[in-house]
Design a protein around this motif. Structure first.
Motif, PDB file in Angstrom:
ATOM      1  N   LEU A  18       0.804  -1.217   0.000  1.00  0.00           N
ATOM      2  CA  LEU A  18       0.000   0.000   0.000  1.00  0.00           C
ATOM      3  C   LEU A  18       0.841   1.273   0.000  1.00  0.00           C
ATOM      4  O   LEU A  18       0.339   2.333  -0.378  1.00  0.00           O
ATOM      5  CB  LEU A  18      -0.967  -0.014   1.182  1.00  0.00           C
ATOM      6  N   TYR A  19       2.094   1.183   0.375  1.00  0.00           N
ATOM      7  CA  TYR A  19       2.974   2.344   0.341  1.00  0.00           C
ATOM      8  C   TYR A  19       3.151   2.816  -1.107  1.00  0.00           C
ATOM      9  O   TYR A  19       3.297   4.001  -1.364  1.00  0.00           O
ATOM     10  CB  TYR A  19       4.328   1.973   0.962  1.00  0.00           C
ATOM     11  N   PHE A  20       3.122   1.877  -2.064  1.00  0.00           N
ATOM     12  CA  PHE A  20       3.334   2.197  -3.471  1.00  0.00           C
ATOM     13  C   PHE A  20       2.048   2.292  -4.276  1.00  0.00           C
ATOM     14  O   PHE A  20       1.980   3.023  -5.259  1.00  0.00           O
ATOM     15  CB  PHE A  20       4.262   1.167  -4.130  1.00  0.00           C
ATOM     16  N   SER A  21       1.044   1.520  -3.918  1.00  0.00           N
ATOM     17  CA  SER A  21      -0.175   1.483  -4.724  1.00  0.00           C
ATOM     18  C   SER A  21      -1.318   0.849  -3.926  1.00  0.00           C
ATOM     19  O   SER A  21      -1.090  -0.006  -3.088  1.00  0.00           O
ATOM     20  CB  SER A  21       0.080   0.652  -5.987  1.00  0.00           C
ATOM     21  N   ARG A  22      -2.528   1.259  -4.273  1.00  0.00           N
ATOM     22  CA  ARG A  22      -3.711   0.662  -3.653  1.00  0.00           C
ATOM     23  C   ARG A  22      -4.364  -0.336  -4.608  1.00  0.00           C
ATOM     24  O   ARG A  22      -5.495  -0.766  -4.391  1.00  0.00           O
ATOM     25  CB  ARG A  22      -4.701   1.750  -3.247  1.00  0.00           C
ATOM     26  N   ALA A  23      -3.639  -0.726  -5.652  1.00  0.00           N
ATOM     27  CA  ALA A  23      -4.178  -1.597  -6.705  1.00  0.00           C
ATOM     28  C   ALA A  23      -4.781  -2.892  -6.161  1.00  0.00           C
ATOM     29  O   ALA A  23      -5.768  -3.381  -6.699  1.00  0.00           O
ATOM     30  CB  ALA A  23      -3.095  -1.916  -7.734  1.00  0.00           C
ATOM     31  N   TYR A  24      -4.200  -3.449  -5.116  1.00  0.00           N
ATOM     32  CA  TYR A  24      -4.670  -4.745  -4.610  1.00  0.00           C
ATOM     33  C   TYR A  24      -5.218  -4.651  -3.182  1.00  0.00           C
ATOM     34  O   TYR A  24      -5.285  -5.644  -2.471  1.00  0.00           O
ATOM     35  CB  TYR A  24      -3.536  -5.777  -4.699  1.00  0.00           C
ATOM     36  N   ALA A  25      -5.650  -3.468  -2.787  1.00  0.00           N
ATOM     37  CA  ALA A  25      -6.197  -3.267  -1.434  1.00  0.00           C
ATOM     38  C   ALA A  25      -7.457  -4.103  -1.220  1.00  0.00           C
ATOM     39  O   ALA A  25      -7.656  -4.672  -0.144  1.00  0.00           O
ATOM     40  CB  ALA A  25      -6.474  -1.784  -1.194  1.00  0.00           C
ATOM     41  N   GLY A  26      -8.299  -4.202  -2.230  1.00  0.00           N
ATOM     42  CA  GLY A  26      -9.524  -4.991  -2.117  1.00  0.00           C
ATOM     43  C   GLY A  26      -9.239  -6.467  -1.927  1.00  0.00           C
ATOM     44  O   GLY A  26      -9.863  -7.134  -1.079  1.00  0.00           O
ATOM     45  N   GLN A  27      -8.280  -6.995  -2.689  1.00  0.00           N
ATOM     46  CA  GLN A  27      -7.904  -8.411  -2.549  1.00  0.00           C
ATOM     47  C   GLN A  27      -7.321  -8.670  -1.168  1.00  0.00           C
ATOM     48  O   GLN A  27      -7.561  -9.725  -0.581  1.00  0.00           O
ATOM     49  CB  GLN A  27      -6.890  -8.809  -3.641  1.00  0.00           C
ATOM     50  N   GLN A  28      -6.568  -7.692  -0.644  1.00  0.00           N
ATOM     51  CA  GLN A  28      -5.990  -7.877   0.693  1.00  0.00           C
ATOM     52  C   GLN A  28      -7.095  -7.907   1.751  1.00  0.00           C
ATOM     53  O   GLN A  28      -7.061  -8.746   2.650  1.00  0.00           O
ATOM     54  CB  GLN A  28      -4.989  -6.768   1.007  1.00  0.00           C
ATOM     55  N   SER A  29      -8.068  -7.033   1.640  1.00  0.00           N
ATOM     56  CA  SER A  29      -9.184  -7.025   2.601  1.00  0.00           C
ATOM     57  C   SER A  29      -9.919  -8.362   2.586  1.00  0.00           C
ATOM     58  O   SER A  29     -10.242  -8.913   3.640  1.00  0.00           O
ATOM     59  CB  SER A  29     -10.174  -5.902   2.274  1.00  0.00           C
ATOM     60  N   ASP A  30     -10.151  -8.885   1.369  1.00  0.00           N
ATOM     61  CA  ASP A  30     -10.836 -10.179   1.250  1.00  0.00           C
ATOM     62  C   ASP A  30     -10.017 -11.301   1.887  1.00  0.00           C
ATOM     63  O   ASP A  30     -10.564 -12.134   2.608  1.00  0.00           O
ATOM     64  CB  ASP A  30     -11.098 -10.515  -0.224  1.00  0.00           C
ATOM     65  N   ALA A  31      -8.705 -11.320   1.626  1.00  0.00           N
ATOM     66  CA  ALA A  31      -7.835 -12.372   2.182  1.00  0.00           C
ATOM     67  C   ALA A  31      -7.776 -12.284   3.701  1.00  0.00           C
ATOM     68  O   ALA A  31      -7.857 -13.306   4.392  1.00  0.00           O
ATOM     69  CB  ALA A  31      -6.433 -12.263   1.588  1.00  0.00           C
ATOM     70  N   ARG A  32      -7.671 -11.052   4.215  1.00  0.00           N
ATOM     71  CA  ARG A  32      -7.607 -10.870   5.676  1.00  0.00           C
ATOM     72  C   ARG A  32      -8.921 -11.300   6.318  1.00  0.00           C
ATOM     73  O   ARG A  32      -8.924 -12.033   7.308  1.00  0.00           O
ATOM     74  CB  ARG A  32      -7.291  -9.406   5.995  1.00  0.00           C
ATOM     75  N   ASP A  33     -10.037 -10.878   5.729  1.00  0.00           N
ATOM     76  CA  ASP A  33     -11.352 -11.228   6.294  1.00  0.00           C
ATOM     77  C   ASP A  33     -11.604 -12.738   6.260  1.00  0.00           C
ATOM     78  O   ASP A  33     -12.191 -13.297   7.183  1.00  0.00           O
ATOM     79  CB  ASP A  33     -12.470 -10.503   5.542  1.00  0.00           C
ATOM     80  N   ALA A  34     -11.126 -13.401   5.203  1.00  0.00           N
ATOM     81  CA  ALA A  34     -11.318 -14.851   5.068  1.00  0.00           C
ATOM     82  C   ALA A  34     -10.212 -15.641   5.766  1.00  0.00           C
ATOM     83  O   ALA A  34     -10.249 -16.872   5.784  1.00  0.00           O
ATOM     84  CB  ALA A  34     -11.381 -15.230   3.590  1.00  0.00           C
ATOM     85  N   ARG A  35      -9.213 -14.928   6.326  1.00  0.00           N
ATOM     86  CA  ARG A  35      -8.075 -15.539   7.024  1.00  0.00           C
ATOM     87  C   ARG A  35      -7.356 -16.561   6.138  1.00  0.00           C
ATOM     88  O   ARG A  35      -7.115 -17.693   6.539  1.00  0.00           O
ATOM     89  CB  ARG A  35      -8.506 -16.136   8.359  1.00  0.00           C
ATOM     90  N   ARG A  36      -7.027 -16.126   4.918  1.00  0.00           N
ATOM     91  CA  ARG A  36      -6.292 -16.979   3.986  1.00  0.00           C
ATOM     92  C   ARG A  36      -4.790 -16.712   4.093  1.00  0.00           C
ATOM     93  O   ARG A  36      -4.361 -15.598   4.389  1.00  0.00           O
ATOM     94  CB  ARG A  36      -6.752 -16.719   2.549  1.00  0.00           C
ATOM     95  N   GLY A  37      -3.993 -17.750   3.821  1.00  0.00           N
ATOM     96  CA  GLY A  37      -2.536 -17.613   3.779  1.00  0.00           C
ATOM     97  C   GLY A  37      -1.956 -17.105   5.082  1.00  0.00           C
ATOM     98  O   GLY A  37      -2.284 -17.608   6.161  1.00  0.00           O
ATOM     99  N   ILE A  38      -1.116 -16.095   4.989  1.00  0.00           N
ATOM    100  CA  ILE A  38      -0.452 -15.561   6.186  1.00  0.00           C
ATOM    101  C   ILE A  38      -1.434 -14.907   7.149  1.00  0.00           C
ATOM    102  O   ILE A  38      -1.116 -14.747   8.337  1.00  0.00           O
ATOM    103  CB  ILE A  38       0.692 -14.578   5.828  1.00  0.00           C
ATOM    104  N   TRP A  39      -2.625 -14.565   6.682  1.00  0.00           N
ATOM    105  CA  TRP A  39      -3.629 -13.944   7.540  1.00  0.00           C
ATOM    106  C   TRP A  39      -4.247 -14.943   8.516  1.00  0.00           C
ATOM    107  O   TRP A  39      -4.960 -14.544   9.444  1.00  0.00           O
ATOM    108  CB  TRP A  39      -4.717 -13.278   6.693  1.00  0.00           C
ATOM    109  N   LYS A  40      -3.956 -16.252   8.345  1.00  0.00           N
ATOM    110  CA  LYS A  40      -4.466 -17.268   9.284  1.00  0.00           C
ATOM    111  C   LYS A  40      -3.798 -17.152  10.640  1.00  0.00           C
ATOM    112  O   LYS A  40      -4.349 -17.587  11.635  1.00  0.00           O
ATOM    113  CB  LYS A  40      -4.194 -18.689   8.747  1.00  0.00           C
ATOM    114  N   GLY A  41      -2.582 -16.644  10.648  1.00  0.00           N
ATOM    115  CA  GLY A  41      -1.820 -16.584  11.892  1.00  0.00           C
ATOM    116  C   GLY A  41      -1.246 -15.200  12.111  1.00  0.00           C
ATOM    117  O   GLY A  41      -1.905 -14.195  11.830  1.00  0.00           O
TER     118      GLY A  41
END
Length: 195
Positions: A159-182
């Motif tokens: 996000l320091y460089f771009s907000r291009a994938y901010a929506g995908q990050q919110s979805d991954a965090r909310d669904a606790r996928r990948g590194i967001w699981k822990g």
């Protein structure tokens, strides 16, 4: 391949040709020289890309990719950093249910599985301080690798460089996928600590 401009950037030779042709058309119109009726049709058919979309300022890099880590590829020896995402470093560990695991290697393996030996096409608009192309890369039927890495939780949106994938990050965090699981340290913070 091009002339060095301010700040060491190169202007592609084909841009020089396009500029010269445009100047010629303007001068021709100014002195009332009539151009052949099909000149503009002929001009529009010239392929100025030559591996680079000069007028758009992008470089297209296509070929088999070698995955270096979760956000870096190599195609024909050219290093490519996936734009606007940041994946855990290979030496980085994350925590899941109180146990440490190599999230850096997991991220790399996931990117390798997305590519699965298929041809990768990357569109770069810039280079980073290490000389790597900063690019959005695609595989198969146009799957955006940058987006897939973030939506799977194998990388974060940079996000320091771009907000291009901010929506995908919110979805991954909310669904606790990948590194967001822990628990994890953001990759740029991890790099800062390792210096």
């Amino acid at each position: 391949m091009g002339r060095v401009l301010k700040y060491g950037r190169k202007r592609p030779f084909v841009l020089d040709i396009a500029l010269a042709m445009a100047v010629g058309v303007v001068i021709g119109a100014a002195v009332h020289v009539s151009l052949p009726a099909n000149f503009m049709v002929w001009l529009s058919r010239i392929d100025l890309s030559v591996g680079r979309s000069s007028l758009a300022g992008t470089e297209t890099i296509t070929g088999p990719a070698v995955v270096i880590d979760g956000d870096t590829l190599s195609i024909h020896g050219r290093r490519i950093r996936l734009h606007a995402i940041d994946a855990p470093e290979l030496s980085q560990n994350c925590t899941l249910n109180g146990s440490s695991y190599s999230c850096g290697y997991e991220s790399k393996r996931y990117l390798e599985s997305l590519i699965a030996g298929r041809t990768v096409t990357c569109h770069s608009r810039d280079t980073d301080k290490y000389g790597r192309a900063l690019a959005t890369c695609f595989v198969g039927e146009g799957a955006d690798l940058n987006a897939r890495m973030v939506e799977s939780g194998q990388a974060i949106a940079y996000l320091y460089f771009s907000r291009a994938y901010a929506g995908q990050q919110s979805d991954a965090r909310d669904a606790r996928r990948g590194i967001w699981k822990g628990e994890f340290t953001e990759p740029y913070q991890y790099r800062k600590r390792m210096r």
